[in-house]
Motif scaffolding. Sequence first.
Motif, PDB file in Angstrom:
ATOM      1  N   ARG A 191      75.003  39.269  49.915  1.00 24.31           N
ATOM      2  CA  ARG A 191      75.737  38.971  51.147  1.00 24.31           C
ATOM      3  C   ARG A 191      74.928  39.278  52.393  1.00 24.31           C
ATOM      4  O   ARG A 191      75.389  39.050  53.509  1.00 24.31           O
ATOM      5  CB  ARG A 191      77.044  39.758  51.153  1.00 24.31           C
ATOM      6  CG  ARG A 191      77.951  39.318  49.988  1.00 24.31           C
ATOM      7  CD  ARG A 191      79.200  40.106  49.924  1.00 24.31           C
ATOM      8  NE  ARG A 191      80.086  39.693  51.023  1.00 24.31           N
ATOM      9  CZ  ARG A 191      81.284  40.186  51.232  1.00 24.31           C
ATOM     10  NH1 ARG A 191      81.749  41.119  50.428  1.00 24.31           N
ATOM     11  NH2 ARG A 191      82.018  39.765  52.225  1.00 24.31           N
ATOM     12  N   LEU A 192      73.726  39.800  52.217  1.00 27.39           N
ATOM     13  CA  LEU A 192      72.863  40.130  53.351  1.00 27.39           C
ATOM     14  C   LEU A 192      71.825  39.042  53.568  1.00 27.39           C
ATOM     15  O   LEU A 192      71.413  38.363  52.633  1.00 27.39           O
ATOM     16  CB  LEU A 192      72.116  41.442  53.089  1.00 27.39           C
ATOM     17  CG  LEU A 192      72.958  42.695  52.891  1.00 27.39           C
ATOM     18  CD1 LEU A 192      72.054  43.855  52.521  1.00 27.39           C
ATOM     19  CD2 LEU A 192      73.755  42.998  54.139  1.00 27.39           C
ATOM     20  N   VAL A 193      71.376  38.904  54.809  1.00 24.67           N
ATOM     21  CA  VAL A 193      70.228  38.058  55.127  1.00 24.67           C
ATOM     22  C   VAL A 193      69.146  38.996  55.642  1.00 24.67           C
ATOM     23  O   VAL A 193      69.354  39.726  56.612  1.00 24.67           O
ATOM     24  CB  VAL A 193      70.575  36.981  56.170  1.00 24.67           C
ATOM     25  CG1 VAL A 193      69.345  36.152  56.499  1.00 24.67           C
ATOM     26  CG2 VAL A 193      71.696  36.091  55.667  1.00 24.67           C
ATOM     27  N   SER A 211      63.475  34.362  56.777  1.00 27.35           N
ATOM     28  CA  SER A 211      64.654  35.052  56.270  1.00 27.35           C
ATOM     29  C   SER A 211      64.868  34.679  54.818  1.00 27.35           C
ATOM     30  O   SER A 211      64.392  33.650  54.343  1.00 27.35           O
ATOM     31  CB  SER A 211      65.890  34.678  57.094  1.00 27.35           C
ATOM     32  OG  SER A 211      66.170  33.305  56.958  1.00 27.35           O
ATOM     33  N   ARG A 212      65.586  35.554  54.129  1.00 21.85           N
ATOM     34  CA  ARG A 212      65.990  35.269  52.752  1.00 21.85           C
ATOM     35  C   ARG A 212      67.333  35.932  52.522  1.00 21.85           C
ATOM     36  O   ARG A 212      67.640  36.976  53.099  1.00 21.85           O
ATOM     37  CB  ARG A 212      64.951  35.761  51.743  1.00 21.85           C
ATOM     38  CG  ARG A 212      64.834  37.266  51.643  1.00 21.85           C
ATOM     39  CD  ARG A 212      63.874  37.701  50.536  1.00 21.85           C
ATOM     40  NE  ARG A 212      63.836  39.138  50.471  1.00 21.85           N
ATOM     41  CZ  ARG A 212      64.699  39.898  49.788  1.00 21.85           C
ATOM     42  NH1 ARG A 212      65.661  39.326  49.088  1.00 21.85           N
ATOM     43  NH2 ARG A 212      64.611  41.200  49.797  1.00 21.85           N
ATOM     44  N   ARG A 213      68.138  35.294  51.698  1.00 18.89           N
ATOM     45  CA  ARG A 213      69.456  35.833  51.387  1.00 18.89           C
ATOM     46  C   ARG A 213      69.326  36.779  50.206  1.00 18.89           C
ATOM     47  O   ARG A 213      68.666  36.496  49.225  1.00 18.89           O
ATOM     48  CB  ARG A 213      70.430  34.714  51.063  1.00 18.89           C
ATOM     49  CG  ARG A 213      71.842  35.235  50.829  1.00 18.89           C
ATOM     50  CD  ARG A 213      72.865  34.144  50.894  1.00 18.89           C
ATOM     51  NE  ARG A 213      73.162  33.683  52.242  1.00 18.89           N
ATOM     52  CZ  ARG A 213      73.926  34.333  53.118  1.00 18.89           C
ATOM     53  NH1 ARG A 213      74.437  35.507  52.808  1.00 18.89           N
ATOM     54  NH2 ARG A 213      74.164  33.833  54.303  1.00 18.89           N
ATOM     55  N   GLN A 214      69.959  37.934  50.346  1.00 19.49           N
ATOM     56  CA  GLN A 214      70.018  38.928  49.273  1.00 19.49           C
ATOM     57  C   GLN A 214      71.486  39.281  49.093  1.00 19.49           C
ATOM     58  O   GLN A 214      72.009  40.164  49.777  1.00 19.49           O
ATOM     59  CB  GLN A 214      69.190  40.163  49.649  1.00 19.49           C
ATOM     60  CG  GLN A 214      69.197  41.257  48.606  1.00 19.49           C
ATOM     61  CD  GLN A 214      68.342  42.443  49.046  1.00 19.49           C
ATOM     62  OE1 GLN A 214      67.258  42.276  49.576  1.00 19.49           O
ATOM     63  NE2 GLN A 214      68.858  43.635  48.831  1.00 19.49           N
ATOM     64  N   SER A 247      70.942  38.207  66.273  1.00 14.12           N
ATOM     65  CA  SER A 247      70.913  36.987  65.463  1.00 14.12           C
ATOM     66  C   SER A 247      70.337  35.815  66.244  1.00 14.12           C
ATOM     67  O   SER A 247      69.543  35.029  65.729  1.00 14.12           O
ATOM     68  CB  SER A 247      72.318  36.615  64.983  1.00 14.12           C
ATOM     69  OG  SER A 247      72.774  37.545  64.035  1.00 14.12           O
ATOM     70  N   CYS A 307      67.772  43.772  57.798  1.00  8.79           N
ATOM     71  CA  CYS A 307      68.904  42.878  58.038  1.00  8.79           C
ATOM     72  C   CYS A 307      69.307  42.975  59.508  1.00  8.79           C
ATOM     73  O   CYS A 307      68.860  43.864  60.229  1.00  8.79           O
ATOM     74  CB  CYS A 307      70.078  43.226  57.126  1.00  8.79           C
ATOM     75  SG  CYS A 307      70.919  44.757  57.556  1.00  8.79           S
ATOM     76  N   GLU A 350      61.008  44.571  56.309  1.00  9.25           N
ATOM     77  CA  GLU A 350      62.114  43.641  56.081  1.00  9.25           C
ATOM     78  C   GLU A 350      63.419  44.356  56.424  1.00  9.25           C
ATOM     79  O   GLU A 350      63.715  45.414  55.883  1.00  9.25           O
ATOM     80  CB  GLU A 350      62.114  43.195  54.612  1.00  9.25           C
ATOM     81  CG  GLU A 350      63.130  42.126  54.320  1.00  9.25           C
ATOM     82  CD  GLU A 350      63.076  41.664  52.882  1.00  9.25           C
ATOM     83  OE1 GLU A 350      62.939  40.458  52.669  1.00  9.25           O
ATOM     84  OE2 GLU A 350      63.183  42.521  51.972  1.00  9.25           O
ATOM     85  N   TYR A 359      65.310  39.742  57.091  1.00 11.14           N
ATOM     86  CA  TYR A 359      64.317  39.106  57.950  1.00 11.14           C
ATOM     87  C   TYR A 359      62.994  39.858  57.863  1.00 11.14           C
ATOM     88  O   TYR A 359      62.964  41.085  57.720  1.00 11.14           O
ATOM     89  CB  TYR A 359      64.787  39.098  59.408  1.00 11.14           C
ATOM     90  CG  TYR A 359      65.967  38.195  59.615  1.00 11.14           C
ATOM     91  CD1 TYR A 359      65.772  36.867  59.971  1.00 11.14           C
ATOM     92  CD2 TYR A 359      67.264  38.653  59.438  1.00 11.14           C
ATOM     93  CE1 TYR A 359      66.858  36.019  60.155  1.00 11.14           C
ATOM     94  CE2 TYR A 359      68.348  37.814  59.619  1.00 11.14           C
ATOM     95  CZ  TYR A 359      68.133  36.502  59.975  1.00 11.14           C
ATOM     96  OH  TYR A 359      69.197  35.666  60.148  1.00 11.14           O
TER      97      TYR A 359
END
Length: 127
Positions: free
Chosen positions: A96-98, A91-94, A77, A61, A59, A100
Amino acid sequence: MSEEHADSCDLLCLDLPVAEAIRSRMPPLPGLETAAAAAKALADPTRLSVAAALAEGGELCVCDLAWVIGQAQNLVSHHLRQLRHAGLATSRRQGRLVMYTLTDRGRALTCAVLDPAPAARHDTNRP
């Protein structure tokens, strides 16, 4: 035999029982279209590099992926969107990060594309 006919039979030699058995086991067209789209998603060298980095790193970013493959973040991107659209990445948001990651199908297809064929791994010089 001319060049244009080298890939076809000179006579009709249909083994109907065998051909019908195979035909009945063929995947339906929508399944083939989905598989072709997934394979096509990895046909771009940059996208394949992104997928390979995700296969190796798990995983990541966009920032990390861009640095790993040596490309601009906006380009990475774009390719990540293509991989997500093809069902090969999620993808998942963590905060302020996304983040992948590859889907199971994305990992399997990436590994299948990148792994050398078993025959290529076999050392022909060994007794």
